[in-house]
Design a protein around this motif. Structure first.
Motif, mmCIF file in Angstrom:
data_model
loop_
_atom_site.group_PDB
_atom_site.id
_atom_site.type_symbol
_atom_site.label_atom_id
_atom_site.label_comp_id
_atom_site.label_asym_id
_atom_site.label_seq_id
_atom_site.Cartn_x
_atom_site.Cartn_y
_atom_site.Cartn_z
ATOM 1 N N VAL A 1 0.839 -1.207 0.000
ATOM 2 C CA VAL A 1 0.000 0.000 0.000
ATOM 3 C C VAL A 1 0.871 1.252 0.000
ATOM 4 O O VAL A 1 0.570 2.233 -0.683
ATOM 5 N N GLU A 2 1.951 1.226 0.745
ATOM 6 C CA GLU A 2 2.837 2.385 0.796
ATOM 7 C C GLU A 2 3.512 2.624 -0.549
ATOM 8 O O GLU A 2 3.676 3.775 -0.972
ATOM 9 N N TRP A 3 3.894 1.542 -1.232
ATOM 10 C CA TRP A 3 4.478 1.690 -2.567
ATOM 11 C C TRP A 3 3.459 2.258 -3.544
ATOM 12 O O TRP A 3 3.784 3.131 -4.358
ATOM 13 N N MET A 4 2.228 1.764 -3.460
ATOM 14 C CA MET A 4 1.181 2.269 -4.361
ATOM 15 C C MET A 4 0.915 3.746 -4.116
ATOM 16 O O MET A 4 0.733 4.510 -5.055
ATOM 17 N N LEU A 5 0.893 4.154 -2.862
ATOM 18 C CA LEU A 5 0.676 5.561 -2.539
ATOM 19 C C LEU A 5 1.818 6.425 -3.063
ATOM 20 O O LEU A 5 1.584 7.499 -3.636
ATOM 21 N N ALA A 6 3.051 5.962 -2.895
ATOM 22 C CA ALA A 6 4.207 6.722 -3.386
ATOM 23 C C ALA A 6 4.170 6.860 -4.908
ATOM 24 O O ALA A 6 4.406 7.943 -5.449
#
Length: 66
Positions: A4-9
């Motif tokens: 999720v953090e990668w997708m947000l970035a």
């Protein structure tokens, strides 16, 4: 980092690049008064799409965990 953090970035970088491309390709003869509202509208639309897609992703993830 979690998925999720990668997708947000990646989403934030994509939004920034799209805004830069729009401002770079705008009409050079146009007034800056016309450019501002157009950029705000485009960024808001991109943000709305990201919120909808993110909400759907979270909803699907929540349903799978149940």
């Amino acid at each position: 980092m979690r998925k999720v953090e990668w997708m947000l970035a990646v989403a934030l970088m994509a939004v920034g690049l799209m805004c830069l491309m729009v401002s770079a390709t705008s009409d050079p003869e146009g007034s800056l008064m016309n450019l501002g509202p157009m950029l705000v509208r485009i960024c808001l639309l991109i943000g709305l799409v990201l919120i909808v897609v993110g909400s759907i992703y979270v909803l699907i993830k929540w349903i799978r965990e149940r």
